[in-house]
Design an enzyme around this catalytic site. Structure first.
Site, short mmCIF file in Angstrom:
data_model
loop_
_atom_site.label_atom_id
_atom_site.label_comp_id
_atom_site.label_asym_id
_atom_site.label_seq_id
_atom_site.Cartn_x
_atom_site.Cartn_y
_atom_site.Cartn_z
N TYR A 108 42.81 25.07 46.25
CA TYR A 108 42.71 26.53 46.17
C TYR A 108 44.09 27.07 45.82
CZ TYR A 108 42.11 31.41 47.47
OH TYR A 108 42.06 32.78 47.45
N GLU A 194 43.01 34.40 41.21
CA GLU A 194 42.53 33.36 42.11
C GLU A 194 41.90 32.22 41.31
OE1 GLU A 194 38.78 33.87 44.35
OE2 GLU A 194 40.00 33.63 46.15
#
Ligand code: ADP
Ligand code: MG
Length: 384
Positions: A108, A194
């Protein structure tokens, strides 16, 4: 302003980040034709301004053009409800076909604005993918946050790379990725970038999903970004409000609010919450509003089927309360009133304003803010 995954990935690619080959399809036939480019299988992904698509059936692995066509047919033009989309879901205008890749690990990586410190924060985890919310809740130690400040330090990159278990080559790549993204974020006024997952594919870092958000107030500086906007992803009432020039944000309650001034609007939301009610929206008609704008705003609120009461909270400073009252009466004449209306008017010409509303009847008028909030809540069925 949000953009679609395929648009965000094109931007990432320009910043030097590897992405799987991708083709956008706006119809099942286009998806079938596009799937021919992926002899080893492809992933068909619903393009909506929301994450959580995988868990909602919006990410489908396909091994033939027929399967891709079927997946596209099941998605395009339908609404996808994800854990982020709200209960009404978002319509799927297109699907993205990407090469299906073998993923070794899913990391992530995000760049966001730390609103408390008023600076960029880099967030990373070795455990990315669809369970990231759960990882954050149950294993916060697996999430690392770095505030890079003005320039990205080598030591910071090392912390991130070590946490994510990257080798030397991957660390150097991560450094390049992060400095490109930090530059891009500052230049384009992005508020979120993101990448989840940032995959490790054949030993290389590869963006397998991407989300980006840009500061709408800065869009006038970036006409090329404005072109990426997809109005199908914006709530119809929010779209209409924008056309009229109102600041409107949809919320999930049932008390419609019409307020002048953002500060008073925030205080009104707090008060309603404080007494156990739930606002259906944030609506700021602006400090120097006109009777026409009040009418248009009122009509907009009345078109929301969820509302059980309407709370108008106006402080007359520049705007005169009698003009606001006129606007309300005009709107009432046009639309009628299907739910109770509570009005609190204070400030310039309040007595005249209240007299106009009293003559029109139908309306509960009070000067006291707390009393008005409580009235609006009890009209909507009481506190919860
Ligand atoms: P969302 O975050 O909206 O659920 P993602 O694009 O992250 O959607 O996809 C969900 C999951 O699907 C990813 O975590 C990954 O495991 C898998 N996936 C996504 N793209 C690919 C791809 N190109 N090849 C193989 N698997 C993929
Ligand atoms: Mg994702």
């Amino acid at each position: 302003m949000k953009v679609h995954e395929y648009q965000a990935k094109e931007i990432l690619q320009k910043c030097g980040i590897a992405i799987p080959e991708q083709i956008v399809a706006f119809s099942p036939a286009e998806a079938r034709a596009a799937a021919d480019h992926f002899p080893n299988g492809c992933v068909v992904k619903a393009q909506v301004h929301s994450g959580g698509r995988g868990k909602a059936g919006g990410v489908v692995i396909c091994s033939s053009p027929e399967e891709a066509e079927r997946a596209a047919d099941a998605l395009i033009g339908r609404k996808l409800v994800t854990r982020q989309s709200g209960p009404e879901g978002l319509v799927v205008p297109a699907v993205l076909l990407t090469e299906k890749v073998d993923i070794d690990r899913e990391l992530y990586l995000a760049l966001a604005i730390d609103t408390v410190r008023a600076e960029v924060v880099i967030i990373a985890s070795p455990n990315g993918g669809m369970e990231i919310e759960e990882v954050a809740a149950k294993h916060p130690e697996q999430i690392v946050q770095i505030h890079p400040g003005r320039s990205l330090a080598g030591a910071d990159v090392r912390v991130l790379a070590d946490k994510c278990g990257l080798d030397e080559t991957q660390r150097v790549k991560l450094r390049d990725i992060l400095s490109a993204l930090l530059d891009y974020m500052r230049e384009k006024d992005a508020t979120l970038i993101e990448i989840n997952p940032l995959g490790i594919v054949r030993g290389q870092l590869m963006a397998l999903d991407a989300r980006m958000t840009f500061d709408e107030n800065a869009l006038f500086r970036h006409p090329e970004l404005k072109e990426l906007e997809d109005l199908t992803q914006i709530d119809p009432l929010e779209r209409r409000a924008r056309e009229i020039g109102l600041e409107y944000v949809r919320l999930d309650g049932d008390i419609a609010c019409l307020v002048n001034g953002a500060g008073l609007a925030m205080a009104t939301m707090d008060l309603i919450h404080g007494y156990g009610g739930k606002p259906a929206n944030f609506l700021d008609v602006g400090g120097g509003t006109s009777a026409e704008k009040i009418t248009a705003a009122f009509e907009l609120l009345m078109d929301d089927p969820r509302i059980k009461s309407i709370f108008v909270n106006i402080f007359g400073g520049i705007v005169r309360c009698d003009l606001v009252a006129e606007g309300l009466v005009q709107a009432l004449r046009k639309t009628g009133l299907s739910v109770p209306l509570v009005v609190r008017l204070r400030g310039t010409c309040e007595a005249e304003g209240r007299a106009i509303l009293d003559r029109a009847g139908l309306v509960r008028v009070t000067e006291d803010l707390t009393e008005a909030a409580r009235m609006a809540i009890s009209c909507a069925g009481g506190s919860r």
